[in-house]
Scaffold this active site. Structure first.
Site, PDB file in Angstrom:
ATOM      1  N   LYS A  97       0.871  -1.178   0.000  1.00  0.00           N
ATOM      2  CA  LYS A  97       0.000   0.000   0.000  1.00  0.00           C
ATOM      3  C   LYS A  97       0.898   1.214   0.000  1.00  0.00           C
ATOM      4  CE  LYS A  97      -4.462   0.763   0.346  1.00  0.00           C
ATOM      5  NZ  LYS A  97      -5.486  -0.232  -0.011  1.00  0.00           N
TER       6      LYS A  97
HETATM    7  N1  GLU Z   1      -7.036  -0.104  -3.355  1.00  0.00           N
HETATM    8  C1  GLU Z   1      -7.799  -1.285  -3.648  1.00  0.00           C
HETATM    9  C2  GLU Z   1      -7.874  -2.206  -2.446  1.00  0.00           C
HETATM   10  O1  GLU Z   1      -7.725  -1.775  -1.312  1.00  0.00           O
HETATM   11  C3  GLU Z   1      -7.318  -1.968  -4.918  1.00  0.00           C
HETATM   12  C4  GLU Z   1      -5.925  -2.483  -4.892  1.00  0.00           C
HETATM   13  C5  GLU Z   1      -5.433  -2.953  -6.254  1.00  0.00           C
HETATM   14  O2  GLU Z   1      -6.222  -2.992  -7.176  1.00  0.00           O
HETATM   15  O3  GLU Z   1      -4.250  -3.238  -6.353  1.00  0.00           O
HETATM   16  O4  GLU Z   1      -8.154  -3.368  -2.551  1.00  0.00           O
END
Ligand code: GLU
Length: 423
Positions: free
Chosen positions: A112
């Site tokens: 993240k």
């Molecule tokens: N931000 C989204 C999540 O928390 C998508 C992450 C992604 O597609 O890599 O799942």
């Protein structure tokens, strides 16, 4: 730094994600060496980003990329632009991404990132300069084989396009596979924008099935948050014939037992008006929305909205976590004791990363699928994951949250033991 949460250890969200991981590990008797390793992210990068504002002033922002684990494949996870982003929150969300990808069977790890900032306070060119400098600082950290960012709270297709372009400029050729959630014209995927909200509803349909119910005009749904996730939950509920009875944005919401029209909600949202001005029903605050009578409640806004102060007043049968971490540990316990079925974030909102995975594959193969194919495969994967989590929860007599974690953690741990420790 803009926030008090300087290390991952003194961040409450990190501690609660870690506590849930430890509980699942204990239940499955996880190897203690593996437990120790997985409590900490593989790598945390902290960057200070100088940005020239339109006024000529240079301001410094703090950005992060935390890579939790990549035993199953490249790190994967969103980039969040929000004033409360910290290294601890980013690490917690990175760990959740590891379990999420493993749980639904993707060959991807967990990461993240984000910048502590208010994205709405920037002009378009300021936002672009911020994003490009951030990406350029991360050029050796991300990549299609290494770590693939995606949108999250406060970021969108345009931000992903600038990231893709900055990375590609530095490499000297187009690298569409470096991010997902891009615009279609530069290698994005059909259905990525709708994916998270749609996946939430596919999971709700499965949860209703376990109660011998099907989605229909009598199925009432309340949605907190009308960003990408909440709005697409509303659209899919409407498409499948269910009834959205409450919706909110950060400015407030509306509750109408007769049902709300998506087109009207969208119009309010586009015009920047609060849902309190919807015209029918009762105005409710964001907090009150959680307590309206409904069959299904979808918290799709920020973390920690369902807690010990309100969990005993929530009136639904099913909570489907569209956001990441909307329920605290105490909130979980209260809902569980009251027999509310909770579809945990790492299952309920996994549609986003599932279609991100499809986007990444399409970019690597230079071969693109149509929307029907995407939604069919999304439904197949999320439905299978739901069935498996439900089975584990029945067999082990644990909540769906613990069952989902058990499944994700077990997969990661098996892969770690199979690969062994280097050197
Ligand atoms: N931000 C989204 C999540 O928390 C998508 C992450 C992604 O597609 O890599 O799942």
């Amino acid at each position: 730094m803009s926030n008090a949460c300087h290390t991952i250890w003194d961040c409450p969200i990190y501690r609660s994600v870690q506590a849930r991981f430890l509980e699942a590990s204990k239940r499955i008797g996880l190897d203690p060496n593996v437990v120790n390793r997985l409590q900490m992210p593989d790598r945390s990068v902290i960057i200070t980003i100088p940005v020239r504002m339109d006024s000529g002033e240079v301001r410094i922002y703090t950005g992060y990329r935390v890579q939790h684990n990549d035993v199953l494949g490249p790190f994967k996870g969103g980039m969040r632009y929000h004033p409360e982003v910290t290294v601890g929150e980013t690490a917690a969300l990175a760990m959740l991404m590891t379990w999420k990808s493993a749980l639904v069977g993707l060959p991807l790890g967990g990461a993240k990132g984000g910048i502590a900032c208010d994205p709405h306070a920037f002009s378009r060119s300021e936002l672009q300069r911020l994003t490009r400098r951030f990406t350029s600082e991360l050029v050796n950290v991300i990549g299609p084989e290494r770590d693939i960012p995606a949108p999250d709270m406060g970021t969108d297709e345009q931000v992903m396009a600038w990231m893709m372009d900055t990375y590609s400029q530095q490499k000297g050729y187009a690298v569409p596979g470096v991010v997902t959630g891009k615009p279609l014209v530069i290698g994005g995927s059909h259905g990525r924008r709708e994916a998270t909200g749609r996946g939430v509803v596919y999971a709700i349909v499965k949860a209703l099935e376990t109660m011998d119910l099907t989605i229909g005009p009598d199925t009432t749904v309340a949605i907190q948050g009308f960003g990408n996730v909440g709005a697409n939950v509303a659209a899919t509920v409407e498409e499948l014939g269910g009834r959205v009875v409450a919706a909110s944005t950060s400015q407030g919401g509306v509750y109408s037992p007769a049902g709300l029209k998506l087109s009207e909600l969208e119009r309010c949202y586009r015009e920047g008006r609060s849902f309190e001005d919807y015209g029918e029903g009762d105005a409710v605050s964001n907090e009150e929305l959680l307590e309206v009578p409904c069959d299904v409640l979808v918290p799709a806004a920020v973390a920690g909205t369902i807690h010990k102060g309100n969990a005993d007043r929530i009136q639904c049968r099913i909570v489907a976590e569209g956001a990441n971490g909307p329920t605290t540990i105490e909130g979980d316990r209260i809902l569980n004791d009251r027999g509310v079925v909770l579809i945990p974030d790492i299952l309920a909102n996994s549609g986003g990363v599932i279609v991100s995975y499809f986007e990444w594959i399409q970019d690597l193969q230079n071969f693109f699928w149509d929307m029907d194919e995407i939604f069919m495969q999304l439904k197949r994967i999320i439905t299978r994951a739901f069935d498996e989590v439900y089975r584990v929860s029945q067999e082990e007599k644990v909540s769906m949250r613990t069952a989902a974690l058990i499944k994700g953690v077990r997969k990661v741990s098996e892969a770690m033991l199979a690969r062994g420790l280097y050197p």
